[in-house]
Design an enzyme around this catalytic site. Sequence first.
Site, PDB file in Angstrom:
ATOM      1  N   MET A   1       0.042  32.818 -22.820  1.00  0.00           N
ATOM      2  CA  MET A   1       1.201  32.534 -23.660  1.00  0.00           C
ATOM      3  C   MET A   1       0.849  31.506 -24.740  1.00  0.00           C
ATOM      4  SD  MET A   1       4.122  33.569 -24.326  1.00  0.00           S
ATOM      5  CE  MET A   1       5.221  34.248 -23.092  1.00  0.00           C
TER       6      MET A   1
ATOM      7  N   LYS B   1       9.712   2.876   6.479  1.00  0.00           N
ATOM      8  CA  LYS B   1       9.093   3.150   7.780  1.00  0.00           C
ATOM      9  C   LYS B   1       9.819   2.449   8.930  1.00  0.00           C
ATOM     10  CE  LYS B   1       4.565   3.506   9.963  1.00  0.00           C
ATOM     11  NZ  LYS B   1       3.123   3.320   9.802  1.00  0.00           N
TER      12      LYS B   1
ATOM     13  N   PHE C   1       0.838  -1.199   0.000  1.00  0.00           N
ATOM     14  CA  PHE C   1       0.000   0.000   0.000  1.00  0.00           C
ATOM     15  C   PHE C   1       0.881   1.259   0.000  1.00  0.00           C
ATOM     16  CE2 PHE C   1      -2.424   3.266   2.440  1.00  0.00           C
ATOM     17  CZ  PHE C   1      -3.356   3.530   1.446  1.00  0.00           C
ATOM     18  N   GLN C   2       0.592   2.146  -0.908  1.00  0.00           N
ATOM     19  CA  GLN C   2       1.324   3.416  -1.064  1.00  0.00           C
ATOM     20  C   GLN C   2       2.815   3.201  -1.326  1.00  0.00           C
ATOM     21  OE1 GLN C   2       0.046   6.082   2.171  1.00  0.00           O
ATOM     22  NE2 GLN C   2      -1.555   6.790   0.773  1.00  0.00           N
TER      23      GLN C   2
END
Length: 579
Positions: A485, A176, A126-127
């Site tokens: 632009m 982590k 996850f992530q």
Amino acid sequence: MTKMKVEEQEKARTKARMSGSLMLIEALKEEKVEVIFGYPGGAVLPLYDELYKAGVFHVLTRHEQGAIHAAEGYARISGKPGVVIATSGPGATNIVTGLTDAMMDSLPLVVFTGQVATSVIGSDAFQEADVVGITMPITKHNYQVRDISELPRIIKEAFHIATTGRPGPVLIDIPKDITTAEGEFDYDQDVHLPGYQPTTQPNHWQIRRLVEAVSQSKRPVILAGAGVLHANASNELRQYAEQQNIPVIHTLLGLGGFPADHPLFLGMAGMHGTYTANMALYECDLLINIGARFDDRVTGNLKYFAPKATVAHIDIDPAEIGKNVPTKIPIVSDAKAALQELIAQQGKPADNAAWLEQLNEWKRRFPLHYEPEAGTIKPQKLVEMIYELTNGEAIVTTDVGQHQMWAAQYYKFNRPHRWVTSGGLGTMGFGLPAAIGAQLADRSATVVSIVGDGGFQMTFQELSVIQELGLPIKIVIVNNQALGMVRQWQELFYEKRYSHSLIPNQPDFVKLAEAYGIPGLRAKTEAEAAEVLKQAFAMDGPVLLDFHVRADENVYPMVAPGKGLHEMVGVKACEELSR
Ligand SMILES: Cc1ncc(C[n+]2csc(CCOP(=O)(O)OP(=O)(O)O)c2C)c(N)n1
Ligand SMILES: [Mg+2]
């Protein structure tokens, strides 16, 4: 306490056992980091817990892109590294634009990203995102910490690499479990990087060759880039230019390195440069590039770039020398060190009286110009008014587009470190968050963020931060109800087929500001503009100004794509102008 005792205690602290998260906090203290820009998430929860306990000054932006652009603005103004924290996965991918921007514009950043635990790396956890892989080409260097014992060394190296040589962003990806693991915090170590030894002092013989080339030239010119600013070499640039009587041109990013009101200043070069600067680059017989990288927006078609010149190039990054333009005199050096050496040489100045006369004639005859029109707001006039009201002293940040070019052309920077813009990458949405970092780097400065109605909508969530911190930033929206632009290029090169560039139904920006608790003012004529600007600069806090400007205005002069600098269009002689 005796000095010895203090030193011993200091040593003990820097050798103590602690968690990876606490190590990071301690390292930031050692590096004297004043502010962190970031956004929390699962992978950095232990780190945010320690930030909470330590009471570190952390600015919670409302999007990670805001955090990294704010860090860039901080770095640009303070000269110190900007520090960013983002979580793993989407947090990390949200900073990719900012990393690329900092890489292109040589801004020192140290960026920490959370990562999934080492045990699940590679399992599509996850992530999880391969942040080291993604950011490899857009960082000066990146790391993934695989063992707690490496963490102090890696952080120390990261700060060293980001801030030395040619500055740039360095990323540290921290799984982590490393943030919770314990180890010895040994920060009292030397950085030892045999493969990274930037050359900062110039080669004496190359300097001699340049001195000789100057003495023999008739039409010398200096092109000065942001390298002059990174080296804090503005004074030396001025001394050298005056000693040798050599005119100076700036790149977009170099603005402020040499005073705009100096008689030797010719203006900005490139796609929207001044007539005189671009013609000087075309006609010169000696081009001295100091800390610029010969970007294509500066050179135009290389076939016609400085065709008559001997080229000397002073750059701290050897990879830049000869990359785009054949260079006869390469000088790998810090700009300040090279200029000091050049000044000390007191070489014979060039015999360039006729050249200076020619340049002055061009400056007089072909100034930047626009047709005034009081019933509406001319964007160029708007920038001039801001310049006058701030005595040319403000820090100006911008987005990318027409308003950026008008700010560069009409705000005359006489001092260094006042100009914050996205040059190499051209990142819309840069201006507002960059202003936050700039204001935090210089609390007493007047900060004006000149942004496009398009670019503003890419990062306006950061109004929340401005309101929360009470930063007195004056936000100027140059509202032409267009991606101006793009509209300009479609008008000039695509037979006015305005494909997805006109936005007549822009939101009510004044109400939007008010929703964020920031006062908003609007102006639609020059007189109203003068009035609201006066009000805004008299106010203590932030204010958002929505200027409805002339929508069909174009930026001139312009070097069309593929053309040489001498082929500018939109140049008028002063006798043709109506004022
Ligand atoms: C993130 C990003 N997307 C697209 C572009 C391409 N682009 C360059 S200038 C421009 C128009 C910008 O519009 P606005 O912010 O309103 O500024 P203006 O040119 O109107 O002053 C666009 C779309 C860009 N530079 N950056
Ligand atoms: Mg616009």
